[in-house]
Scaffold this active site. Sequence first.
Site, PDB file in Angstrom:
ATOM      1  N   LYS A   1       0.881  -1.272   0.013  1.00  0.00           N
ATOM      2  CA  LYS A   1       0.128  -0.069   0.139  1.00  0.00           C
ATOM      3  C   LYS A   1       0.921   1.188  -0.094  1.00  0.00           C
ATOM      4  O   LYS A   1       1.770   1.225   0.518  1.00  0.00           O
ATOM      5  CB  LYS A   1      -1.004   0.061   1.179  1.00  0.00           C
ATOM      6  CG  LYS A   1      -2.002   0.950   1.357  1.00  0.00           C
ATOM      7  CD  LYS A   1      -2.895   0.754   2.775  1.00  0.00           C
ATOM      8  CE  LYS A   1      -3.866   1.437   2.781  1.00  0.00           C
ATOM      9  NZ  LYS A   1      -4.693   1.357   4.128  1.00  0.00           N
TER      10      LYS A   1
ATOM     11  N   SER B   1      -9.676   1.055   3.208  1.00  0.00           N
ATOM     12  CA  SER B   1      -8.655   2.034   2.411  1.00  0.00           C
ATOM     13  C   SER B   1      -7.577   1.067   1.599  1.00  0.00           C
ATOM     14  O   SER B   1      -7.120   1.638   0.596  1.00  0.00           O
ATOM     15  CB  SER B   1      -8.126   3.096   3.206  1.00  0.00           C
ATOM     16  OG  SER B   1      -7.110   2.364   3.992  1.00  0.00           O
TER      17      SER B   1
ATOM     18  N   SER C   1      -9.662  -1.401   7.329  1.00  0.00           N
ATOM     19  CA  SER C   1      -9.207  -1.145   5.924  1.00  0.00           C
ATOM     20  C   SER C   1      -8.581  -2.253   5.207  1.00  0.00           C
ATOM     21  O   SER C   1      -8.284  -2.140   4.366  1.00  0.00           O
ATOM     22  CB  SER C   1      -8.128  -0.073   5.958  1.00  0.00           C
ATOM     23  OG  SER C   1      -9.050   1.235   5.791  1.00  0.00           O
TER      24      SER C   1
HETATM   25  N1  GLN Z   1     -13.110   2.876   6.362  1.00  0.00           N
HETATM   26  C1  GLN Z   1     -12.399   3.290   7.783  1.00  0.00           C
HETATM   27  C2  GLN Z   1     -12.181   4.733   7.932  1.00  0.00           C
HETATM   28  O1  GLN Z   1     -12.411   5.300   6.964  1.00  0.00           O
HETATM   29  C3  GLN Z   1     -11.228   2.482   8.067  1.00  0.00           C
HETATM   30  C4  GLN Z   1      -9.971   3.181   7.839  1.00  0.00           C
HETATM   31  C5  GLN Z   1      -8.839   2.398   8.126  1.00  0.00           C
HETATM   32  O2  GLN Z   1      -8.773   1.028   8.749  1.00  0.00           O
HETATM   33  N2  GLN Z   1      -7.508   2.822   7.618  1.00  0.00           N
HETATM   34  O3  GLN Z   1     -12.071   5.326   8.955  1.00  0.00           O
END
Ligand code: GLN
Length: 462
Positions: free
Chosen positions: A72, A147, A171
């Site tokens: 990532k 994400s 994420s």
């Molecule tokens: N979807 C979650 C958020 O937007 C998770 C983000 C993450 O785990 N980095 O906060």
Amino acid sequence: MDLESLKRSYIEKEQTPTQMLDGIYKKIEDDELNDFILLSKNYAYEQAYLSEKRYEKKDGILKLDGIPFSIKDNFAVKGLRMTCGSKMLSDFVSPYDSTVYKRLKEAGAVLIGKNNMDEFAMGSSNETSFFGIVKNPFDKSYVPGGSSGGSAAAVGADHSLFSIGSDTGGSIRQPASFCGVVGFKPTYGKISRYGLVAFSSSLDTVGIITKSVKDCKEVFDVLRGDDGHDSTIEDLKPQRRELKNIGFVEKLEHVDKNVFKIYIDYCSKLEKLGFKLKPIVLDFIEISMAAYKIQTMCEASSNLARFDGIKYGLQHFSGDDLEGMYARVRGEGFGKEVKRRIISGTYFLMHNDGEYYNLSFKLRDYIANRIDILFKDIDLLILPTSLSLPFKMGEKIEDPLMMHLSDSLTAFANLANVPAISINADYFNSLPVGIQFVGKRNDDDNLLDSLSTIQMELKKDE
Ligand code: GLN
């Protein structure tokens, strides 16, 4: 293809690491999923060449020799751009290697490139990236989740054998569910965060996306443990034991009925395999969402303060005074969702001497406590990973509240610092549906071993 069979194919000279790369780069180009922000072809061919020599000599073959992986784009790789999916860092080149990258390189793995992601890891659909939306490999009109959506799409589409992601509230697991792959978030403190750009430091966890749980365990063993750079590392090894008792929920609010049916069917399969299923009640989901939002927004507002137009990334020296320059750089460099969180976090921190932030820690303790009590009677907890099936692009992006609901079933595991993994359970209308297993704190090895066995047993029945 899994890690073991790919290595075997190199040993038996069915293909070379370089040929493997040729095929992968062609597929990435043909598929057009936008799952990579950068392809590191020079690095990859250099590494693959060294691997090839070791396979030829049949000597000194490393644990992940010649295995293509991706990472990532919020992890540092020396000499490569690290953008975090943001305009703010679109030209930033990393001066050092993250621990995860360093360990993988030392194990002989070959970096294909850096995966697209939601900006600064904030999002659930990969629609907030400055570098464009990532497409779901099962149907290009759907999102891959977020994400770590680029990472999950890459593994799902065979653009890499595994990918490294970060999971702060889901994420890794939610995109793994949307892309039909395995996504593992270990207990906080297992894998060093050195070289990972911080979003919410007390919750950020480095994790792994693979095709199988067995592969996930292999990569985990390469990455885990102290590196002298992250003081939160504590890799306690659990006593090996068989996990037999699984807690499950009989009712769940807001969940798509097709997802829930797949979940219940999966539970029956586990019963047939000899597991004991015990109904449990999860009544802290709503509290966990409040705690998660407050904590992550506060920590993000503080962590992202370093992007001020001076030290990193985007700069504007056009005669503004200092404040004017900050405003211009931050106004231009950050996208809508990141700004929304910085502003909310700043408000939470300023209000009554950080009252909200302090309260969120109390809620966190409460949730961790409740989970500990649950785990006195069960060895594992099983839940759907996401309330919904993969959704269409554009469906939720203008509705932040709906988007935030995407984390309902995953964020509590980060708040309680426990390991959790999503694996594919089935498909509905050709779209993948993941199931999440949550384990006891530090029980990562037992969680992965049991799941690996479950995955293999269920494969046999297919
Ligand atoms: N979807 C979650 C958020 O937007 C998770 C983000 C993450 O785990 N980095 O906060």
